[in-house]
Design a protein around this motif. Structure first.
Motif, PDB file in Angstrom:
ATOM      1  N   VAL A 158      -7.676   0.847  -4.898  1.00  0.00           N
ATOM      2  CA  VAL A 158      -7.638  -1.073  -4.423  1.00  0.00           C
ATOM      3  C   VAL A 158      -6.091  -0.965  -3.895  1.00  0.00           C
ATOM      4  N   CYS A 159      -5.930  -2.284  -3.438  1.00  0.00           N
ATOM      5  CA  CYS A 159      -4.912  -2.916  -3.386  1.00  0.00           C
ATOM      6  C   CYS A 159      -4.134  -3.316  -4.445  1.00  0.00           C
ATOM      7  N   TRP A 160      -2.629  -3.060  -4.436  1.00  0.00           N
ATOM      8  CA  TRP A 160      -1.996  -3.310  -5.329  1.00  0.00           C
ATOM      9  C   TRP A 160      -1.248  -4.633  -5.522  1.00  0.00           C
ATOM     10  N   GLN A 161      -1.868  -5.603  -4.536  1.00  0.00           N
ATOM     11  CA  GLN A 161      -1.147  -6.920  -4.752  1.00  0.00           C
ATOM     12  C   GLN A 161      -2.666  -7.890  -5.575  1.00  0.00           C
ATOM     13  N   CYS A 162      -3.960  -7.560  -4.854  1.00  0.00           N
ATOM     14  CA  CYS A 162      -4.917  -8.678  -4.764  1.00  0.00           C
ATOM     15  C   CYS A 162      -6.529  -8.120  -5.530  1.00  0.00           C
ATOM     16  N   GLY A 163      -6.122  -6.516  -5.628  1.00  0.00           N
ATOM     17  CA  GLY A 163      -7.066  -5.609  -6.184  1.00  0.00           C
ATOM     18  C   GLY A 163      -8.058  -5.526  -5.525  1.00  0.00           C
ATOM     19  N   LYS A 164      -8.342  -5.518  -4.249  1.00  0.00           N
ATOM     20  CA  LYS A 164     -10.141  -5.524  -3.381  1.00  0.00           C
ATOM     21  C   LYS A 164      -9.747  -4.022  -3.522  1.00  0.00           C
ATOM     22  N   ALA A 196      -1.641  -7.154   2.228  1.00  0.00           N
ATOM     23  CA  ALA A 196      -0.296  -6.669   2.006  1.00  0.00           C
ATOM     24  C   ALA A 196       0.320  -5.134   2.482  1.00  0.00           C
ATOM     25  N   ASP A 197       1.207  -4.664   2.334  1.00  0.00           N
ATOM     26  CA  ASP A 197       1.504  -3.369   3.019  1.00  0.00           C
ATOM     27  C   ASP A 197       0.767  -2.387   1.810  1.00  0.00           C
ATOM     28  N   GLN A 198       0.367  -1.164   2.192  1.00  0.00           N
ATOM     29  CA  GLN A 198       0.135  -0.066   0.794  1.00  0.00           C
ATOM     30  C   GLN A 198       1.255   0.667   0.609  1.00  0.00           C
ATOM     31  N   HIS A 199       1.530   1.462   1.649  1.00  0.00           N
ATOM     32  CA  HIS A 199       1.864   2.280   1.880  1.00  0.00           C
ATOM     33  C   HIS A 199       4.039   1.524   0.705  1.00  0.00           C
ATOM     34  N   VAL A 200       3.468   1.119  -0.077  1.00  0.00           N
ATOM     35  CA  VAL A 200       4.610   0.670  -0.390  1.00  0.00           C
ATOM     36  C   VAL A 200       4.632   1.523  -2.211  1.00  0.00           C
ATOM     37  N   CYS A 201       5.778   1.460  -3.000  1.00  0.00           N
ATOM     38  CA  CYS A 201       6.138   1.682  -4.033  1.00  0.00           C
ATOM     39  C   CYS A 201       5.183   1.636  -5.493  1.00  0.00           C
ATOM     40  N   LYS A 202       4.634   0.066  -5.518  1.00  0.00           N
ATOM     41  CA  LYS A 202       3.300   0.036  -6.269  1.00  0.00           C
ATOM     42  C   LYS A 202       2.661   0.597  -6.183  1.00  0.00           C
ATOM     43  N   LEU A 203       2.530   1.440  -5.023  1.00  0.00           N
ATOM     44  CA  LEU A 203       0.544   2.104  -5.333  1.00  0.00           C
ATOM     45  C   LEU A 203       1.146   3.476  -5.230  1.00  0.00           C
ATOM     46  N   CYS A 204       1.937   3.418  -5.587  1.00  0.00           N
ATOM     47  CA  CYS A 204       2.186   4.928  -5.206  1.00  0.00           C
ATOM     48  C   CYS A 204       1.925   6.013  -6.807  1.00  0.00           C
ATOM     49  N   GLU A 205       1.173   6.990  -7.170  1.00  0.00           N
ATOM     50  CA  GLU A 205       1.473   7.545  -8.532  1.00  0.00           C
ATOM     51  C   GLU A 205       3.291   7.815  -9.342  1.00  0.00           C
ATOM     52  N   HIS A 206       3.832   8.007  -8.470  1.00  0.00           N
ATOM     53  CA  HIS A 206       5.429   8.355  -9.002  1.00  0.00           C
ATOM     54  C   HIS A 206       6.085   6.926  -9.257  1.00  0.00           C
ATOM     55  N   PHE A 207       5.215   6.047  -9.276  1.00  0.00           N
ATOM     56  CA  PHE A 207       6.579   4.696  -9.357  1.00  0.00           C
ATOM     57  C   PHE A 207       5.746   4.247 -10.179  1.00  0.00           C
ATOM     58  N   ASP A 244       7.980  10.530   1.832  1.00  0.00           N
ATOM     59  CA  ASP A 244       7.781  11.139   2.025  1.00  0.00           C
ATOM     60  C   ASP A 244       6.832  11.925   0.813  1.00  0.00           C
ATOM     61  N   TYR A 245       6.781  11.927  -0.005  1.00  0.00           N
ATOM     62  CA  TYR A 245       5.951  11.822  -1.553  1.00  0.00           C
ATOM     63  C   TYR A 245       5.423  10.721  -1.662  1.00  0.00           C
ATOM     64  N   PHE A 246       4.877   9.478  -1.098  1.00  0.00           N
ATOM     65  CA  PHE A 246       3.880   8.870  -1.743  1.00  0.00           C
ATOM     66  C   PHE A 246       2.286   9.270  -1.607  1.00  0.00           C
ATOM     67  N   LYS A 247       2.025   9.232  -3.326  1.00  0.00           N
ATOM     68  CA  LYS A 247       0.630   9.619  -3.171  1.00  0.00           C
ATOM     69  C   LYS A 247       0.594   8.350  -4.286  1.00  0.00           C
ATOM     70  N   PRO A 248      -0.678   7.774  -2.911  1.00  0.00           N
ATOM     71  CA  PRO A 248      -1.548   6.752  -3.676  1.00  0.00           C
ATOM     72  C   PRO A 248      -2.343   6.764  -5.063  1.00  0.00           C
ATOM     73  N   LYS A 249      -2.027   5.975  -5.811  1.00  0.00           N
ATOM     74  CA  LYS A 249      -3.042   5.882  -7.502  1.00  0.00           C
ATOM     75  C   LYS A 249      -3.734   5.314  -7.595  1.00  0.00           C
ATOM     76  N   ALA A 250      -5.468   5.243  -7.742  1.00  0.00           N
ATOM     77  CA  ALA A 250      -6.266   4.745  -7.714  1.00  0.00           C
ATOM     78  C   ALA A 250      -6.908   3.405  -8.883  1.00  0.00           C
ATOM     79  N   ASN A 251      -5.392   3.473  -9.996  1.00  0.00           N
ATOM     80  CA  ASN A 251      -4.896   2.273 -10.606  1.00  0.00           C
ATOM     81  C   ASN A 251      -3.933   1.298 -10.409  1.00  0.00           C
ATOM     82  N   ALA A 252      -3.495   1.286 -10.074  1.00  0.00           N
ATOM     83  CA  ALA A 252      -1.970   0.417  -8.696  1.00  0.00           C
ATOM     84  C   ALA A 252      -1.978  -1.041  -9.936  1.00  0.00           C
ATOM     85  N   TYR A 253      -3.348  -1.694  -9.465  1.00  0.00           N
ATOM     86  CA  TYR A 253      -3.635  -2.721  -9.084  1.00  0.00           C
ATOM     87  C   TYR A 253      -3.074  -3.394 -10.880  1.00  0.00           C
TER      88      TYR A 253
END
Length: 130
Positions: free
Chosen positions: A6-12, A32-43, A66-75
């Protein structure tokens, strides 16, 4: 990845997402941009925990990590207004307490001033304004 992202900003739900995620990926709902730190599992909410990464200064803007990995619970409950947070800190600096009931349905003239408004009044007085 089993969980929907889901989007890190709006939760959709980010539908039609192709992994690995492009740097240009945006939320169709809020833009909102999605390839961001707030959506990464390393953040961790404040810092990047990936030792090899060189984190960007703005955690809400698209980056080339290059280490970006999206996480499911970033909202995180939605967008936080940075300017309002700064005004609240300014009010706290002057020792003002926030009003007890922020959700009051009173008229504009009847409602208590917010900490930011009180701080602005004091600052104007201090600088010789009205």
């Amino acid at each position: 990845m089993n969980e929907a992202i889901v989007c890190w900003q709006c939760g959709k739900l980010l539908e039609g997402l192709i992994l690995p995620m492009s740097r240009r990926e945006e939320c169709a709902h809020c833009g909102a941009d999605q390839h961001v730190c707030k959506l990464c599992e390393h953040f961790d909410g404040r810092y990047c925990t990936e030792q090899r990464a060189e984190p960007p200064t703005d955690k809400e803007k698209a980056n080339f990590c290059d280490y970006f990995k999206p996480k499911a619970n970033a909202y995180g409950g939605g967008y936080k207004d940075k300017s309002q947070a700064a005004k609240d800190k300014l009010a706290a600096l002057f020792g003002d307490a926030p009003p007890e009931d922020k959700n009051s349905k009173k008229e504009e003239s009847e409602r208590p001033l917010t900490p930011a408004e009180i701080a602005e009044q004091k600052l104007r007085k201090l600088l010789g304004g009205d």
